[in-house]
Design a protein around this motif. Structure first.
Motif, PDB file in Angstrom:
ATOM      1  N   ALA A  54       0.824  -1.215   0.000  1.00 29.03           N
ATOM      2  CA  ALA A  54       0.000   0.000   0.000  1.00 29.03           C
ATOM      3  C   ALA A  54       0.858   1.265   0.000  1.00 29.03           C
ATOM      4  CB  ALA A  54      -0.926  -0.007   1.203  1.00 29.03           C
ATOM      5  N   SER A  57       1.732   2.181  -3.416  1.00 27.70           N
ATOM      6  CA  SER A  57       0.523   2.683  -4.086  1.00 27.70           C
ATOM      7  C   SER A  57       0.347   4.164  -3.798  1.00 27.70           C
ATOM      8  CB  SER A  57      -0.708   1.925  -3.596  1.00 27.70           C
ATOM      9  OG  SER A  57      -0.666   0.612  -4.044  1.00 27.70           O
ATOM     10  N   VAL A  58       0.527   4.540  -2.517  1.00 34.52           N
ATOM     11  CA  VAL A  58       0.373   5.954  -2.149  1.00 34.52           C
ATOM     12  C   VAL A  58       1.362   6.804  -2.930  1.00 34.52           C
ATOM     13  CG1 VAL A  58       0.555   7.601  -0.276  1.00 34.52           C
ATOM     14  CG2 VAL A  58      -0.462   5.391   0.157  1.00 34.52           C
ATOM     15  N   LEU A 116      -2.395  12.101   4.633  1.00 35.86           N
ATOM     16  CA  LEU A 116      -3.353  11.380   5.475  1.00 35.86           C
ATOM     17  C   LEU A 116      -3.302   9.877   5.175  1.00 35.86           C
ATOM     18  CD1 LEU A 116      -5.344  12.529   7.508  1.00 35.86           C
ATOM     19  CD2 LEU A 116      -7.105  12.355   5.788  1.00 35.86           C
ATOM     20  N   PHE A 117      -3.270   9.548   3.882  1.00 39.38           N
ATOM     21  CA  PHE A 117      -3.179   8.130   3.502  1.00 39.38           C
ATOM     22  C   PHE A 117      -1.889   7.513   4.026  1.00 39.38           C
ATOM     23  CE2 PHE A 117      -6.415   8.755   0.141  1.00 39.38           C
ATOM     24  CZ  PHE A 117      -7.138   7.619   0.378  1.00 39.38           C
ATOM     25  N   VAL A 124      -2.032   6.863   7.673  1.00 39.73           N
ATOM     26  CA  VAL A 124      -2.828   5.680   8.048  1.00 39.73           C
ATOM     27  C   VAL A 124      -2.076   4.405   7.703  1.00 39.73           C
ATOM     28  CG1 VAL A 124      -4.944   4.424   7.560  1.00 39.73           C
ATOM     29  CG2 VAL A 124      -5.020   6.861   7.912  1.00 39.73           C
ATOM     30  N   VAL A 125      -1.447   4.381   6.500  1.00 44.93           N
ATOM     31  CA  VAL A 125      -0.703   3.175   6.102  1.00 44.93           C
ATOM     32  C   VAL A 125       0.403   2.889   7.103  1.00 44.93           C
ATOM     33  CG1 VAL A 125       0.827   2.214   4.367  1.00 44.93           C
ATOM     34  CG2 VAL A 125      -1.223   3.409   3.663  1.00 44.93           C
ATOM     35  N   MET A 177       0.579   3.980  10.246  1.00 41.21           N
ATOM     36  CA  MET A 177       0.064   3.708  11.590  1.00 41.21           C
ATOM     37  C   MET A 177      -0.421   2.264  11.684  1.00 41.21           C
ATOM     38  SD  MET A 177      -2.141   6.162  13.867  1.00 41.21           S
ATOM     39  CE  MET A 177      -3.765   6.097  13.232  1.00 41.21           C
ATOM     40  N   LEU A 178      -1.064   1.770  10.635  1.00 40.16           N
ATOM     41  CA  LEU A 178      -1.553   0.392  10.684  1.00 40.16           C
ATOM     42  C   LEU A 178      -0.410  -0.601  10.538  1.00 40.16           C
ATOM     43  CD1 LEU A 178      -4.823   0.562   8.588  1.00 40.16           C
ATOM     44  CD2 LEU A 178      -4.489   0.940  10.999  1.00 40.16           C
ATOM     45  N   LEU A 197       0.854  -2.379   8.031  1.00 36.19           N
ATOM     46  CA  LEU A 197       0.265  -3.617   7.507  1.00 36.19           C
ATOM     47  C   LEU A 197       1.290  -4.612   7.006  1.00 36.19           C
ATOM     48  CD1 LEU A 197      -2.724  -2.044   5.660  1.00 36.19           C
ATOM     49  CD2 LEU A 197      -2.776  -3.464   7.676  1.00 36.19           C
TER      50      LEU A 197
END
Lengths: 107, 164
Positions: free
Chosen positions: B26, B29-30, B67-68, B71-72, B74-75, B77
């Motif tokens: 991800a 992707s960002v 922002l994206f 979040v990426v 922080m999670l 993944l």
């Protein structure tokens, strides 16, 4: 007559470009299962429409289209902020950002 | 020259968009989407929409993508991310639907007679013209926008607040 981009690049090519970007975004929404990427694909679709609006606005010589793009941007920003907040909440509850984690919503 | 720049930017935008939906990670992707947004800002400049181009960079490449990214990160993944083999059929159907949609829309474009070119002026995209429009003809939507943003802000805070 002032120089304009439309002298060399016809409006059709802008339409084709934003059409391609829109469809790429749509494939992303249908194909990916990571919610974050699905969100980004939605952004891409919104942007494709914005590009089209600006192209038509420039083509017609009418700035209203650009004001409209401004409003679309505001709504997109609000949507992303809320969407990511919901995503955080889902992640906290199910510990995943896979859309299949929310299968129950189908029924 | 204009044509070459247009094709260059269009190519960058399309490649960036494809990279956005095909990268597994991800984070990549960002970053690919940021590249697409910059290419689109270039296209706005070509269309003489300077204000939209600048706002586009500030809002999309600046605020939304941060922002994206936030979040990426922080999670986190990548450590959790397990590669689940998904239904391959669905993936191909998605591509097929996208190509079909592009075909239909393209055919629709081909059939449509486009409106004639208006009087074009380089003034159209400037802050002066757009600001005047925003505060005269579009004053009510502009003010309602602030209500929307307030509602969003409150909603986000309520949603993300941890339960006591």
């Amino acid at each position: 007559m002032e120089k304009s981009i439309f002298d060399t690049v016809p409006l059709e090519q802008f339409i084709i470009l934003s059409l391609i970007l829109f469809c790429i975004g749509m494939v992303g929404v249908l194909r990916r299962r990571n919610m974050i990427v699905v969100f980004m694909s939605i952004e891409l679709m919104l942007n494709a429409v914005n590009l089209l609006a600006v192209a038509f606005s420039a083509h017609r010589g009418d700035p209203s289209g650009q004001v409209f793009v401004f409003f679309v941007m505001v709504v997109a920003a609000a949507e992303v902020a809320l969407g990511l907040a919901i995503l955080m909440m889902i992640y906290r509850n199910v510990k995943s950002v896979d859309i299949n984690a929310l299968k129950q919503l189908k029924w | 020259m204009d044509q070459a720049i247009f094709y260059g930017l269009a190519l960058i935008a399309i490649v960036g968009a494809l990279a956005t939906i095909f990268f597994r990670n991800a984070m990549y992707s960002v970053l690919a989407l940021v590249v697409t947004f910059f290419a689109m800002a270039g296209l706005y400049l070509q269309l003489k929409a300077e204000f939209v181009a600048v706002v586009h960079i500030i809002v999309y490449a600046g605020a939304i993508m941060v922002l994206f990214l936030f979040v990426v990160m922080m999670l986190n993944l990548n450590s959790v991310n397990t590669i689940i083999r998904s239904n391959v059929n669905i993936k191909w159907i998605a591509v097929l639907v996208g190509v079909g949609m592009a075909g239909i829309l393209g055919y629709g474009t081909y059939l449509t007679t486009l409106p004639a070119r208006g009087v074009n002026s380089t003034e159209n995209g400037t802050v002066k013209v757009l600001g005047k429009m925003l505060f005269n003809e579009y004053l009510l939507p502009f003010e309602l926008t602030s209500v929307l943003l307030i509602a969003t802000m409150v909603g986000v805070i309520v949603l993300t607040k941890k339960e006591e």
